[in-house]
Design an enzyme around this catalytic site. Sequence first.
Site, PDB file in Angstrom:
ATOM      1  N   GLY A  52       0.824  -1.201   0.000  1.00 42.70           N
ATOM      2  CA  GLY A  52       0.000   0.000   0.000  1.00 42.70           C
ATOM      3  C   GLY A  52       0.858   1.250   0.000  1.00 42.70           C
ATOM      4  O   GLY A  52       2.092   1.190  -0.046  1.00 42.70           O
ATOM      5  N   GLY A 105       6.627   7.758 -13.229  1.00 42.58           N
ATOM      6  CA  GLY A 105       5.785   8.896 -12.866  1.00 42.58           C
ATOM      7  C   GLY A 105       6.009  10.073 -13.795  1.00 42.58           C
ATOM      8  O   GLY A 105       7.099  10.275 -14.322  1.00 42.58           O
ATOM      9  N   LYS A 114       3.021   4.136   1.160  1.00 43.83           N
ATOM     10  CA  LYS A 114       4.001   4.302   2.246  1.00 43.83           C
ATOM     11  C   LYS A 114       4.201   3.011   3.052  1.00 43.83           C
ATOM     12  O   LYS A 114       4.423   3.051   4.254  1.00 43.83           O
ATOM     13  CB  LYS A 114       3.597   5.450   3.179  1.00 43.83           C
ATOM     14  CG  LYS A 114       3.598   6.799   2.515  1.00 43.83           C
ATOM     15  CD  LYS A 114       4.985   7.153   2.070  1.00 43.83           C
ATOM     16  CE  LYS A 114       5.021   8.478   1.344  1.00 43.83           C
ATOM     17  NZ  LYS A 114       6.254   8.632   0.576  1.00 43.83           N
ATOM     18  N   ASP A 126       9.885   1.717 -10.827  1.00 42.26           N
ATOM     19  CA  ASP A 126       9.061   2.316  -9.774  1.00 42.26           C
ATOM     20  C   ASP A 126       8.193   3.396 -10.419  1.00 42.26           C
ATOM     21  O   ASP A 126       8.690   4.474 -10.721  1.00 42.26           O
ATOM     22  CB  ASP A 126       9.953   2.907  -8.690  1.00 42.26           C
ATOM     23  CG  ASP A 126       9.217   3.136  -7.378  1.00 42.26           C
ATOM     24  OD1 ASP A 126       7.979   2.996  -7.348  1.00 42.26           O
ATOM     25  OD2 ASP A 126       9.878   3.460  -6.379  1.00 42.26           O
ATOM     26  N   LYS A 132       7.681  -0.143   0.056  1.00 41.84           N
ATOM     27  CA  LYS A 132       7.980  -0.793  -1.226  1.00 41.84           C
ATOM     28  C   LYS A 132       9.236  -0.209  -1.866  1.00 41.84           C
ATOM     29  O   LYS A 132      10.163  -0.943  -2.211  1.00 41.84           O
ATOM     30  CB  LYS A 132       6.829  -0.624  -2.226  1.00 41.84           C
ATOM     31  CG  LYS A 132       5.461  -0.980  -1.765  1.00 41.84           C
ATOM     32  CD  LYS A 132       4.422  -0.706  -2.840  1.00 41.84           C
ATOM     33  CE  LYS A 132       4.258   0.731  -3.244  1.00 41.84           C
ATOM     34  NZ  LYS A 132       3.710   1.628  -2.244  1.00 41.84           N
ATOM     35  N   HIS A 146      11.843  12.725  -4.218  1.00 43.20           N
ATOM     36  CA  HIS A 146      12.250  11.321  -4.364  1.00 43.20           C
ATOM     37  C   HIS A 146      13.644  11.222  -4.974  1.00 43.20           C
ATOM     38  O   HIS A 146      14.462  10.414  -4.532  1.00 43.20           O
ATOM     39  CB  HIS A 146      11.241  10.562  -5.227  1.00 43.20           C
ATOM     40  CG  HIS A 146       9.983  10.226  -4.507  1.00 43.20           C
ATOM     41  ND1 HIS A 146       9.313   9.043  -4.704  1.00 43.20           N
ATOM     42  CD2 HIS A 146       9.260  10.908  -3.592  1.00 43.20           C
ATOM     43  CE1 HIS A 146       8.232   9.018  -3.947  1.00 43.20           C
ATOM     44  NE2 HIS A 146       8.172  10.143  -3.267  1.00 43.20           N
TER      45      HIS A 146
END
Length: 189
Positions: free
Chosen positions: A12, A43, A14, A94, A17, A57
């Site tokens: 889920g 993203g 946070k 990711d 992962k 990030h």
Amino acid sequence: MNVARSELILGGQKSGKSRRAELLARAWLRAAPGHRATLIATGQPWDDEMRARIERHQSDRAERVPGLATLEEALRLPECLAAHSRPDHLLVVDCLTLWLTNLMMPAEGKGLPADVLERSIVKLTQSIVAAPGPVVLVGNEIGLGVIPLGREVRAFVDMLGRLNQAVAASCTRATLMAAGLPLTLKDEA
């Protein structure tokens, strides 16, 4: 921490992962002087909040995992894996959820039809299996909650479930993250 030939890390929001994927990349880089690692970021900076999130990030990753390169690929993920996978090169994707979002709900127009999405998932799983180097894929498990309102959102949740199942079947390891803790679902390493 050992790196599998291929690993799907689900969880889920946070749940830890991405942190697990980064730890695997760091372990890979430290294991041999010739090892390389690249994060394939799916993203897209749709708005100011997302731009700030991406910058944060990138900065955090650079601190935690020096030597982890970044490559941005929002749509052509199977082709990107095929082009960059090498025996000495770990690839971290990711995340799968954003990749599917980009295909189904692009900001600039209509998403791909279901049959094209299914073929894209098959191409992705084939590229994972064919990759000569290790691949770590991060994705969200969102199917544990209530059934969402709206046809489009239900279609997305259904397709994400199919994507997660297909990728888990093609990987040698599948890990579920909760509260920062890994639960191994599959390990054929």
